[in-house]
Design a protein around this motif. Sequence first.
Motif, mmCIF file in Angstrom:
data_model
loop_
_atom_site.group_PDB
_atom_site.id
_atom_site.type_symbol
_atom_site.label_atom_id
_atom_site.label_comp_id
_atom_site.label_asym_id
_atom_site.label_seq_id
_atom_site.Cartn_x
_atom_site.Cartn_y
_atom_site.Cartn_z
ATOM 1 N N VAL A 104 1.394 12.435 -13.319
ATOM 2 C CA VAL A 104 0.288 11.940 -12.843
ATOM 3 C C VAL A 104 0.006 12.533 -11.471
ATOM 4 O O VAL A 104 -1.121 12.840 -11.108
ATOM 5 C CB VAL A 104 0.472 10.328 -12.387
ATOM 6 N N ASP A 105 1.031 12.746 -10.734
ATOM 7 C CA ASP A 105 0.922 13.558 -9.033
ATOM 8 C C ASP A 105 0.546 15.090 -9.486
ATOM 9 O O ASP A 105 -0.347 15.478 -9.121
ATOM 10 C CB ASP A 105 2.209 13.314 -8.438
ATOM 11 N N LEU A 106 1.066 15.648 -10.707
ATOM 12 C CA LEU A 106 0.728 16.928 -10.726
ATOM 13 C C LEU A 106 -0.637 17.336 -11.344
ATOM 14 O O LEU A 106 -1.231 18.264 -11.015
ATOM 15 C CB LEU A 106 1.783 17.781 -11.777
ATOM 16 N N GLU A 107 -1.044 16.379 -11.948
ATOM 17 C CA GLU A 107 -2.491 16.284 -12.468
ATOM 18 C C GLU A 107 -3.374 16.336 -11.448
ATOM 19 O O GLU A 107 -4.653 17.128 -11.625
ATOM 20 C CB GLU A 107 -2.781 15.156 -13.553
ATOM 21 N N ARG A 108 -3.108 15.987 -10.234
ATOM 22 C CA ARG A 108 -3.984 16.032 -8.822
ATOM 23 C C ARG A 108 -4.204 17.440 -8.236
ATOM 24 O O ARG A 108 -4.847 17.672 -7.622
ATOM 25 C CB ARG A 108 -3.700 14.911 -8.029
ATOM 26 N N VAL A 109 -2.941 18.191 -8.700
ATOM 27 C CA VAL A 109 -2.894 19.173 -7.984
ATOM 28 C C VAL A 109 -2.964 20.605 -8.946
ATOM 29 O O VAL A 109 -3.732 21.553 -8.649
ATOM 30 C CB VAL A 109 -1.347 19.576 -7.245
ATOM 31 N N LEU A 110 -2.445 20.680 -10.027
ATOM 32 C CA LEU A 110 -2.824 21.607 -11.017
ATOM 33 C C LEU A 110 -4.127 21.980 -11.454
ATOM 34 O O LEU A 110 -4.676 21.185 -11.996
ATOM 35 C CB LEU A 110 -1.635 21.540 -12.241
ATOM 36 N N VAL A 111 -4.320 23.450 -11.673
ATOM 37 C CA VAL A 111 -5.547 23.961 -11.990
ATOM 38 C C VAL A 111 -5.273 24.996 -13.076
ATOM 39 O O VAL A 111 -4.356 25.892 -12.838
ATOM 40 C CB VAL A 111 -6.418 24.510 -10.820
ATOM 41 N N PRO A 112 -5.512 25.018 -14.152
ATOM 42 C CA PRO A 112 -6.280 24.065 -15.036
ATOM 43 C C PRO A 112 -5.697 22.677 -15.412
ATOM 44 O O PRO A 112 -4.280 22.855 -15.008
ATOM 45 C CB PRO A 112 -6.993 24.713 -16.152
ATOM 46 N N ALA B 277 0.767 -1.278 -0.130
ATOM 47 C CA ALA B 277 -0.046 -0.009 -0.022
ATOM 48 C C ALA B 277 1.169 1.397 0.007
ATOM 49 O O ALA B 277 0.442 2.145 -0.707
ATOM 50 C CB ALA B 277 -0.901 -0.005 1.271
ATOM 51 N N VAL B 278 1.959 1.376 0.927
ATOM 52 C CA VAL B 278 2.512 2.601 0.789
ATOM 53 C C VAL B 278 4.027 2.433 0.342
ATOM 54 O O VAL B 278 4.502 3.526 0.555
ATOM 55 C CB VAL B 278 2.634 3.103 2.436
ATOM 56 N N HIS B 279 4.647 1.400 0.123
ATOM 57 C CA HIS B 279 6.071 1.320 -0.045
ATOM 58 C C HIS B 279 6.482 2.116 -1.093
ATOM 59 O O HIS B 279 7.632 2.832 -1.179
ATOM 60 C CB HIS B 279 6.504 0.042 -0.195
ATOM 61 N N HIS B 280 5.505 2.268 -2.249
ATOM 62 C CA HIS B 280 6.121 3.368 -3.548
ATOM 63 C C HIS B 280 6.175 4.320 -3.101
ATOM 64 O O HIS B 280 6.775 5.352 -4.154
ATOM 65 C CB HIS B 280 5.618 2.721 -4.723
ATOM 66 N N TRP B 281 5.505 4.885 -2.089
ATOM 67 C CA TRP B 281 5.493 6.453 -1.732
ATOM 68 C C TRP B 281 6.694 6.679 -0.564
ATOM 69 O O TRP B 281 6.886 7.837 -0.316
ATOM 70 C CB TRP B 281 4.186 6.722 -0.981
ATOM 71 N N HIS B 282 7.016 5.562 -0.040
ATOM 72 C CA HIS B 282 7.912 5.720 1.281
ATOM 73 C C HIS B 282 9.077 6.585 1.032
ATOM 74 O O HIS B 282 10.015 6.210 0.038
ATOM 75 C CB HIS B 282 8.318 4.435 1.683
ATOM 76 N N GLY B 283 9.234 7.747 1.572
ATOM 77 C CA GLY B 283 10.346 8.816 1.580
ATOM 78 C C GLY B 283 10.647 9.440 0.410
ATOM 79 O O GLY B 283 11.510 10.083 0.259
ATOM 80 N N LYS B 284 9.685 9.459 -0.441
ATOM 81 C CA LYS B 284 9.608 10.030 -1.772
ATOM 82 C C LYS B 284 8.383 11.281 -2.220
ATOM 83 O O LYS B 284 8.608 11.761 -2.918
ATOM 84 C CB LYS B 284 9.643 9.143 -2.828
ATOM 85 N N TYR B 285 7.669 11.469 -0.995
ATOM 86 C CA TYR B 285 6.318 12.400 -1.271
ATOM 87 C C TYR B 285 6.554 13.512 -0.229
ATOM 88 O O TYR B 285 7.024 13.547 0.916
ATOM 89 C CB TYR B 285 5.453 11.503 -1.381
ATOM 90 N N TYR B 286 5.883 14.413 -0.603
ATOM 91 C CA TYR B 286 5.375 15.550 -0.017
ATOM 92 C C TYR B 286 4.077 15.861 -0.062
ATOM 93 O O TYR B 286 3.373 15.205 -1.293
ATOM 94 C CB TYR B 286 6.191 16.882 -0.048
ATOM 95 N N SER B 287 3.193 16.336 0.590
ATOM 96 C CA SER B 287 1.791 16.526 0.619
ATOM 97 C C SER B 287 1.387 18.005 0.448
ATOM 98 O O SER B 287 1.824 18.850 1.326
ATOM 99 C CB SER B 287 1.117 15.863 1.843
ATOM 100 N N PHE B 288 0.682 18.394 -0.449
ATOM 101 C CA PHE B 288 0.222 19.562 -0.805
ATOM 102 C C PHE B 288 -1.267 19.711 -0.670
ATOM 103 O O PHE B 288 -1.876 18.822 -1.540
ATOM 104 C CB PHE B 288 0.688 20.357 -1.926
ATOM 105 N N ASP B 289 -1.911 20.052 0.261
ATOM 106 C CA ASP B 289 -3.427 20.233 0.574
ATOM 107 C C ASP B 289 -4.144 18.812 0.450
ATOM 108 O O ASP B 289 -5.076 18.354 -0.083
ATOM 109 C CB ASP B 289 -4.304 21.070 -0.554
ATOM 110 N N GLY B 290 -3.331 17.736 1.195
ATOM 111 C CA GLY B 290 -3.716 16.524 1.292
ATOM 112 C C GLY B 290 -3.521 15.432 0.071
ATOM 113 O O GLY B 290 -3.825 14.406 -0.018
ATOM 114 N N ARG B 291 -2.771 16.042 -0.902
ATOM 115 C CA ARG B 291 -2.620 15.402 -2.069
ATOM 116 C C ARG B 291 -0.904 14.961 -2.150
ATOM 117 O O ARG B 291 -0.206 16.012 -2.098
ATOM 118 C CB ARG B 291 -2.775 16.029 -3.386
ATOM 119 N N GLN B 292 -0.817 13.770 -2.312
ATOM 120 C CA GLN B 292 0.770 13.394 -2.360
ATOM 121 C C GLN B 292 1.403 13.545 -3.707
ATOM 122 O O GLN B 292 0.826 13.443 -4.868
ATOM 123 C CB GLN B 292 0.901 11.886 -2.012
#
Length: 184
Positions: free
Chosen positions: A102-110, A72-87
């Motif tokens: 993929v991670d940027l698409e969750r944050v960037l508007v538009p 569940a979490v190993h691929h994120w372990h030690g590699k992420y930061y969180s902005f507004d609850g989005r990793q």
Amino acid sequence: MAQLEANPWLRFIAKIIFSAGISVGAWVFFERLNRGYGPVGLLLVSMVWVRLFPRDILNLFSFIKRSAYHSAVHHWHGKYYSFDGRQIRFYLIEQTVWIPVVDLERVLVPKIVKHELQFLEEQHGKIPEHSMIGVTEAGLLMLLKTRTEGGHTNYKMIRFKRWLLTQALENVKRLPKSAIKNLR
């Protein structure tokens, strides 16, 4: 008998065979007593399994828990930061910070459009040593420039850019070399 005491694998296999034999015997016995009662025999014989394999059963549950956590979490372990609850994952490869699209698409508007990525040229592509498509730090700042300057300014993107420049990128770049090796 001395071989069983010397080799734990032989002892374990002997316990499995013994327990399986008792289980089959209990199933058959209770089925003969009354059709459909075989599972009751297994339930009663389960006490033998618990008595013979307490450590193995506990280790099995521990293994299942560790495996679930790892998947569940190993691929994120030690590699992420969180902005507004989005990793958001950051990869520091040869002094260049890469961020998966993929991670940027969750944050960037538009949302990111295909022609924006083509405009980035060498600042966009497959992240080295990984199978993901990403953008470099410079490419991300170019994407944010269009979202934070001019008439289409978005407050969330201004906050994201400030967070990126003051917290996330600074921390990724100042990691000790030993931590960088673990991020890969």
